[in-house]
Design a protein around this motif. Structure first.
Motif, short mmCIF file in Angstrom:
data_model
loop_
_atom_site.label_atom_id
_atom_site.label_comp_id
_atom_site.label_asym_id
_atom_site.label_seq_id
_atom_site.Cartn_x
_atom_site.Cartn_y
_atom_site.Cartn_z
N GLY A 17 0.78 -1.23 0.00
CA GLY A 17 0.00 0.00 0.00
C GLY A 17 0.81 1.28 0.00
O GLY A 17 0.26 2.36 -0.17
N THR A 18 2.13 1.18 0.20
CA THR A 18 2.97 2.38 0.20
C THR A 18 2.92 3.06 -1.17
O THR A 18 3.05 2.41 -2.20
N ILE A 19 2.75 4.37 -1.14
CA ILE A 19 2.76 5.16 -2.36
C ILE A 19 4.14 5.77 -2.52
O ILE A 19 4.66 6.39 -1.58
N HIS A 20 4.73 5.60 -3.70
CA HIS A 20 6.05 6.14 -3.99
C HIS A 20 5.91 7.29 -4.99
O HIS A 20 5.26 7.13 -6.03
N LEU A 21 6.52 8.43 -4.65
CA LEU A 21 6.49 9.60 -5.52
C LEU A 21 7.89 9.86 -6.05
O LEU A 21 8.86 9.79 -5.29
N GLU A 22 7.98 10.16 -7.35
CA GLU A 22 9.27 10.46 -7.97
C GLU A 22 9.13 11.65 -8.91
O GLU A 22 8.14 11.78 -9.63
N GLY A 23 10.14 12.51 -8.89
CA GLY A 23 10.15 13.66 -9.80
C GLY A 23 9.57 14.90 -9.17
O GLY A 23 9.88 15.23 -8.04
N ARG A 24 8.70 15.56 -9.93
CA ARG A 24 8.11 16.83 -9.52
C ARG A 24 6.59 16.73 -9.49
O ARG A 24 5.98 16.47 -10.51
N LEU A 25 6.02 16.94 -8.31
CA LEU A 25 4.56 16.92 -8.18
C LEU A 25 4.08 18.37 -8.22
O LEU A 25 4.16 19.10 -7.24
N ASP A 26 3.61 18.77 -9.40
CA ASP A 26 3.11 20.14 -9.57
C ASP A 26 1.69 20.08 -10.12
O ASP A 26 1.11 19.01 -10.27
N ALA A 27 1.15 21.24 -10.43
CA ALA A 27 -0.25 21.33 -10.85
C ALA A 27 -0.55 20.47 -12.07
O ALA A 27 -1.64 19.90 -12.18
N SER A 28 0.40 20.32 -12.96
CA SER A 28 0.15 19.53 -14.16
C SER A 28 0.11 18.03 -13.89
O SER A 28 -0.36 17.26 -14.73
N GLN A 29 0.55 17.61 -12.72
CA GLN A 29 0.58 16.19 -12.38
C GLN A 29 -0.47 15.79 -11.34
O GLN A 29 -0.65 14.60 -11.07
N VAL A 30 -1.14 16.75 -10.77
CA VAL A 30 -2.07 16.46 -9.66
C VAL A 30 -3.23 15.56 -10.08
O VAL A 30 -3.63 14.68 -9.33
N ALA A 31 -3.76 15.73 -11.28
CA ALA A 31 -4.90 14.91 -11.71
C ALA A 31 -4.54 13.43 -11.70
O ALA A 31 -5.32 12.60 -11.21
N GLY A 32 -3.37 13.08 -12.21
CA GLY A 32 -2.95 11.68 -12.21
C GLY A 32 -2.69 11.17 -10.81
O GLY A 32 -3.06 10.03 -10.47
N ALA A 33 -2.07 12.00 -9.97
CA ALA A 33 -1.81 11.60 -8.59
C ALA A 33 -3.11 11.44 -7.81
O ALA A 33 -3.25 10.55 -6.97
N LYS A 34 -4.09 12.28 -8.12
CA LYS A 34 -5.38 12.22 -7.43
C LYS A 34 -6.05 10.88 -7.65
O LYS A 34 -6.70 10.34 -6.74
N GLU A 35 -5.89 10.30 -8.84
CA GLU A 35 -6.46 8.98 -9.10
C GLU A 35 -5.92 7.94 -8.13
O GLU A 35 -6.67 7.10 -7.64
N VAL A 36 -4.63 8.00 -7.82
CA VAL A 36 -4.03 7.05 -6.89
C VAL A 36 -4.46 7.35 -5.46
O VAL A 36 -4.90 6.46 -4.72
N PHE A 37 -4.38 8.61 -5.06
CA PHE A 37 -4.74 8.97 -3.68
C PHE A 37 -6.22 8.75 -3.39
O PHE A 37 -6.60 8.48 -2.25
N SER A 38 -7.07 8.85 -4.39
CA SER A 38 -8.51 8.62 -4.15
C SER A 38 -8.81 7.18 -3.80
O SER A 38 -9.86 6.89 -3.22
N LEU A 39 -7.91 6.27 -4.13
CA LEU A 39 -8.09 4.85 -3.81
C LEU A 39 -7.66 4.49 -2.39
O LEU A 39 -7.95 3.41 -1.91
N VAL A 40 -6.98 5.41 -1.72
CA VAL A 40 -6.52 5.16 -0.35
C VAL A 40 -7.72 5.23 0.58
O VAL A 40 -8.42 6.24 0.63
N ASP A 41 -7.94 4.15 1.33
CA ASP A 41 -9.10 4.14 2.23
C ASP A 41 -8.73 3.81 3.67
O ASP A 41 -9.60 3.56 4.49
N GLY A 42 -7.44 3.81 3.98
CA GLY A 42 -6.98 3.56 5.34
C GLY A 42 -5.58 4.12 5.50
O GLY A 42 -5.05 4.79 4.61
#
Length: 95
Positions: free
Chosen positions: A10-35
């Motif tokens: 369940g660990t989420i790994h982030l690499e590179g630069r998380l900016d406004a242009s990448q938030v939509a894709g990251a949101k898909e992963v974070f929306s699946l976190v339920d605990g």
């Protein structure tokens, strides 16, 4: 460049630069976190206010359910951003 992945534990790994242009894709992963979930920042070099907003929204959703995100391996620059924003009082941060 940005990459996000999730381990079998369940660990989420982030690499590179998380900016406004990448938030939509990251949101898909974070929306699946339920605990409770660990987010590993070891490969992240930059986070924008949009990325901070995504983490904050996820943390709020989880704390309302009695869980939380734990952030790990923040580089000194990102750790300072979290401190200035007061997010070090909102998230559990570990080395």
């Amino acid at each position: 460049m940005f990459d996000i992945s999730r381990d079998t534990d369940g660990t989420i790994h982030l690499e590179g630069r998380l900016d406004a242009s990448q938030v939509a894709g990251a949101k898909e992963v974070f929306s699946l976190v339920d605990g409770a979930c660990t987010v590993d920042f070891a490969g992240l070099s930059y986070i924008s206010s949009a990325g901070l907003g995504l983490l904050f929204a996820t943390q709020k959703r989880l704390t309302d359910r009695g869980s939380e995100l734990t952030l790990a391996n923040l580089n000194p620059h990102i750790r300072e951003v979290f401190s200035i924003a007061g997010f070090d009082n909102i998230f559990t941060i570990r080395e």
